[in-house]
Motif scaffolding. Structure first.
Motif, PDB file in Angstrom:
ATOM      1  N   ASP A   1       0.835  -1.201   0.000  1.00  0.00           N
ATOM      2  CA  ASP A   1       0.000   0.000   0.000  1.00  0.00           C
ATOM      3  C   ASP A   1       0.871   1.253   0.000  1.00  0.00           C
ATOM      4  N   LEU A   2       1.929   1.241   0.799  1.00  0.00           N
ATOM      5  CA  LEU A   2       2.822   2.402   0.867  1.00  0.00           C
ATOM      6  C   LEU A   2       3.525   2.637  -0.466  1.00  0.00           C
ATOM      7  N   LEU A   3       3.911   1.551  -1.141  1.00  0.00           N
ATOM      8  CA  LEU A   3       4.612   1.685  -2.416  1.00  0.00           C
ATOM      9  C   LEU A   3       3.724   2.267  -3.509  1.00  0.00           C
ATOM     10  N   SER A   4       2.411   2.227  -3.298  1.00  0.00           N
ATOM     11  CA  SER A   4       1.501   2.770  -4.309  1.00  0.00           C
ATOM     12  C   SER A   4       1.415   4.293  -4.269  1.00  0.00           C
ATOM     13  N   VAL A   5       2.035   4.901  -3.241  1.00  0.00           N
ATOM     14  CA  VAL A   5       2.016   6.356  -3.103  1.00  0.00           C
ATOM     15  C   VAL A   5       3.159   6.961  -3.911  1.00  0.00           C
ATOM     16  N   ALA A   6       2.873   8.025  -4.640  1.00  0.00           N
ATOM     17  CA  ALA A   6       3.884   8.675  -5.468  1.00  0.00           C
ATOM     18  C   ALA A   6       5.048   9.158  -4.617  1.00  0.00           C
ATOM     19  N   GLY A   7       6.275   8.832  -5.062  1.00  0.00           N
ATOM     20  CA  GLY A   7       7.476   9.270  -4.355  1.00  0.00           C
ATOM     21  C   GLY A   7       7.966   8.318  -3.295  1.00  0.00           C
ATOM     22  N   VAL A   8       7.234   7.218  -3.060  1.00  0.00           N
ATOM     23  CA  VAL A   8       7.618   6.246  -2.033  1.00  0.00           C
ATOM     24  C   VAL A   8       8.265   5.038  -2.702  1.00  0.00           C
ATOM     25  N   ASP A   9       9.536   4.757  -2.386  1.00  0.00           N
ATOM     26  CA  ASP A   9      10.202   3.553  -2.864  1.00  0.00           C
ATOM     27  C   ASP A   9      10.277   2.539  -1.726  1.00  0.00           C
ATOM     28  N   TYR A  10      10.957   1.439  -1.969  1.00  0.00           N
ATOM     29  CA  TYR A  10      10.992   0.384  -0.949  1.00  0.00           C
ATOM     30  C   TYR A  10      11.700   0.864   0.323  1.00  0.00           C
ATOM     31  N   GLY A  11      12.774   1.626   0.158  1.00  0.00           N
ATOM     32  CA  GLY A  11      13.487   2.111   1.331  1.00  0.00           C
ATOM     33  C   GLY A  11      12.626   3.018   2.191  1.00  0.00           C
ATOM     34  N   ILE A  12      11.872   3.920   1.552  1.00  0.00           N
ATOM     35  CA  ILE A  12      10.988   4.820   2.304  1.00  0.00           C
ATOM     36  C   ILE A  12       9.870   4.029   2.964  1.00  0.00           C
ATOM     37  N   ALA A  13       9.305   3.058   2.238  1.00  0.00           N
ATOM     38  CA  ALA A  13       8.221   2.251   2.796  1.00  0.00           C
ATOM     39  C   ALA A  13       8.690   1.502   4.039  1.00  0.00           C
ATOM     40  N   ARG A  14       9.893   0.944   3.988  1.00  0.00           N
ATOM     41  CA  ARG A  14      10.429   0.236   5.148  1.00  0.00           C
ATOM     42  C   ARG A  14      10.658   1.207   6.310  1.00  0.00           C
ATOM     43  N   THR A  15      11.182   2.408   6.007  1.00  0.00           N
ATOM     44  CA  THR A  15      11.391   3.418   7.056  1.00  0.00           C
ATOM     45  C   THR A  15      10.082   3.785   7.731  1.00  0.00           C
ATOM     46  N   VAL A  16       9.028   3.959   6.930  1.00  0.00           N
ATOM     47  CA  VAL A  16       7.719   4.322   7.489  1.00  0.00           C
ATOM     48  C   VAL A  16       7.170   3.192   8.343  1.00  0.00           C
ATOM     49  N   ARG A  17       7.236   1.983   7.831  1.00  0.00           N
ATOM     50  CA  ARG A  17       6.722   0.845   8.581  1.00  0.00           C
ATOM     51  C   ARG A  17       7.453   0.677   9.916  1.00  0.00           C
ATOM     52  N   GLU A  18       8.770   0.736   9.882  1.00  0.00           N
ATOM     53  CA  GLU A  18       9.547   0.581  11.111  1.00  0.00           C
ATOM     54  C   GLU A  18       9.285   1.726  12.080  1.00  0.00           C
ATOM     55  N   GLY A  19       9.152   2.934  11.526  1.00  0.00           N
ATOM     56  CA  GLY A  19       8.877   4.088  12.371  1.00  0.00           C
ATOM     57  C   GLY A  19       7.528   3.988  13.052  1.00  0.00           C
ATOM     58  N   LEU A  20       6.508   3.526  12.331  1.00  0.00           N
ATOM     59  CA  LEU A  20       5.174   3.388  12.910  1.00  0.00           C
ATOM     60  C   LEU A  20       5.157   2.281  13.966  1.00  0.00           C
ATOM     61  N   ILE A  21       5.924   1.239  13.752  1.00  0.00           N
ATOM     62  CA  ILE A  21       6.010   0.161  14.751  1.00  0.00           C
ATOM     63  C   ILE A  21       6.643   0.688  16.037  1.00  0.00           C
ATOM     64  N   ARG A  22       7.705   1.476  15.901  1.00  0.00           N
ATOM     65  CA  ARG A  22       8.344   2.050  17.096  1.00  0.00           C
ATOM     66  C   ARG A  22       7.378   2.971  17.840  1.00  0.00           C
ATOM     67  N   LEU A  23       6.622   3.769  17.101  1.00  0.00           N
ATOM     68  CA  LEU A  23       5.650   4.655  17.734  1.00  0.00           C
ATOM     69  C   LEU A  23       4.588   3.864  18.474  1.00  0.00           C
ATOM     70  N   THR A  24       4.160   2.755  17.880  1.00  0.00           N
ATOM     71  CA  THR A  24       3.155   1.916  18.523  1.00  0.00           C
ATOM     72  C   THR A  24       3.696   1.317  19.817  1.00  0.00           C
ATOM     73  N   GLU A  25       4.918   0.809  19.760  1.00  0.00           N
ATOM     74  CA  GLU A  25       5.522   0.204  20.955  1.00  0.00           C
ATOM     75  C   GLU A  25       5.693   1.220  22.071  1.00  0.00           C
ATOM     76  N   SER A  26       6.177   2.425  21.723  1.00  0.00           N
ATOM     77  CA  SER A  26       6.358   3.456  22.754  1.00  0.00           C
ATOM     78  C   SER A  26       5.028   3.931  23.308  1.00  0.00           C
ATOM     79  N   ALA A  27       3.996   3.960  22.455  1.00  0.00           N
ATOM     80  CA  ALA A  27       2.673   4.395  22.914  1.00  0.00           C
ATOM     81  C   ALA A  27       2.098   3.408  23.914  1.00  0.00           C
ATOM     82  N   TYR A  28       2.223   2.128  23.645  1.00  0.00           N
ATOM     83  CA  TYR A  28       1.706   1.134  24.582  1.00  0.00           C
ATOM     84  C   TYR A  28       2.537   1.103  25.863  1.00  0.00           C
ATOM     85  N   ALA A  29       3.819   1.350  25.752  1.00  0.00           N
ATOM     86  CA  ALA A  29       4.646   1.449  26.954  1.00  0.00           C
ATOM     87  C   ALA A  29       4.190   2.619  27.811  1.00  0.00           C
TER      88      ALA A  29
END
Length: 351
Positions: free
Chosen positions: A319-347
């Motif tokens: 889904d992220l790769l379907s956005v204009a300007g997003v390549d695999y590296g950016i998609a991975r950065t976004v996914r990892e960043g959102l996971i970290r935010l989720t973990e810190s939020a639950y903590a």
């Protein structure tokens, strides 16, 4: 406690006579010599029309010259750059119809001159050993550096506490956003903290200006304490504004300090309505800004495409790769960043 904050013109004039300037050196010499003085911080045709007597000297400014000339009766007129003494012993005759609440002859004259022609005027009281600045109908008593530093340090300590509380409130909002449980109350709490920090920031800016060269450490500490807050304000406004609701935190400047203790009043003032328990959904600008190596343009594209923070959390790599300007590296950065935010939020919720 309400604190008087200088206007922009008054701040500029205070900077002209701050510690470290030649003019302030001269004024301090006059105070220590226990004599009085009336000095205009500039000259124009309107001031000349009010002037009688005295004599033209047009010499380079020096603190010692100002001190010696103050021993004579009459006003001292400086040029606009404050690097030359143009006239001394001048009798100023402002319009007596100009209203003033001052009592002493020197102070009444200074106040009326400043009101009538717009040139900042300074007086030194021989009896009180004080320096007063008159600008646009306002009189500002110039404080000694040690007094200003004490007030500035107290304000810095208060600002540090408010910044800590703001950080805690922001973390709670992040946790609520991740769990799709954010309400108007969480935003109102952050808005209140931001407004209190803004007011302290204005107060401290005034102290730093008045302190001149003595305010260097105050300016450095202030810059560190408010770093990132302007960006936070913009991100919040973008996250919680749509076609119906326009979050505008600047509107809180019209509330008094007592009103800032009421979340409902804060919510109404900044455009979120009266119901503080109402659930709200962020677009995701603030959370994406916390992900490193993600450009603002790509972040805007992601928000525009998925429409909400929850939409971003539910997006797959494809889904992220379907956005204009997003390549695999950016998609991975976004996914990892959102996971970290989720973990810190639950903590944060567990804490």
């Amino acid at each position: 406690m309400e604190v008087s904050v200088p206007s922009n013109r008054l701040n500029r004039a205070l900077g002209l006579i701050a510690p470290g300037t030649a003019v302030r050196d001269g004024l301090d010499r006059i105070v220590h010599g226990r004599t009085g003085a009336l000095v205009t911080l500039g000259n124009n045709a309107r001031l000349q029309a009010l002037s009688t007597g005295g004599f033209s000297i047009d010499v380079a400014f020096s603190a010692t010259a100002l001190r010696e000339l103050a021993k004579m009766d009459g006003a001292i007129i400086l040029n606009d750059a404050l690097d030359r003494i143009l006239f001394a012993g001048v009798h100023l005759m402002p319009d007596a119809a100009v209203e003033t609440t001052e009592t002493g002859t020197r102070h009444r004259t200074a106040d009326r001159v400043a009101r009538q022609i717009g040139v900042p005027t300074v007086t030194v009281s021989a009896s009180m050993s004080t320096i007063s600045l008159f600008v646009d109908g306002a009189r500002w008593i110039v404080q000694r550096p040690e007094q200003l530093l004490a007030r500035a340090n107290q304000a810095l300590a208060t600002l540090a506490r408010y910044r800590d509380r703001l950080t805690e409130a922001t973390a709670r909002l992040s946790a609520a956003e991740v769990q799709d449980a954010a309400t108007v109350r969480e935003i109102a709490v952050i808005a209140q903290r931001l407004e209190m920090v803004r007011r302290l920031r204005l107060e401290l800016n005034g102290y730093a200006i008045e302190l001149g060269t003595d305010g260097r450490l105050v300016r450095l500490q202030l810059q560190e304490l408010v770093s990132g807050l302007d960006e936070l304000t913009v991100q919040l406004e973008r996250d919680y504004s749509d076609e119906v609701t326009q979050l505008r935190l600047a509107r809180l400047s019209g509330l008094d300090t007592d009103d800032l203790g009421d979340p409902a009043l804060i919510a109404r003032a900044c455009g979120l309505g009266d119901e503080v328990t109402r659930k709200v959904a962020p677009l995701g600008h603030r959370q994406l800004a916390q992900i490193g190596r993600l450009s603002p343009q790509v972040a805007d594209s992601l928000v525009s495409h998925f429409g909400s923070l929850q939409g971003l959390f539910g997006a797959s790599t494809a889904d992220l790769l379907s956005v204009a300007g997003v390549d695999y590296g950016i998609a991975r950065t976004v996914r990892e960043g959102l996971i970290r935010l989720t973990e810190s939020a639950y903590a944060e919720r567990l804490d």
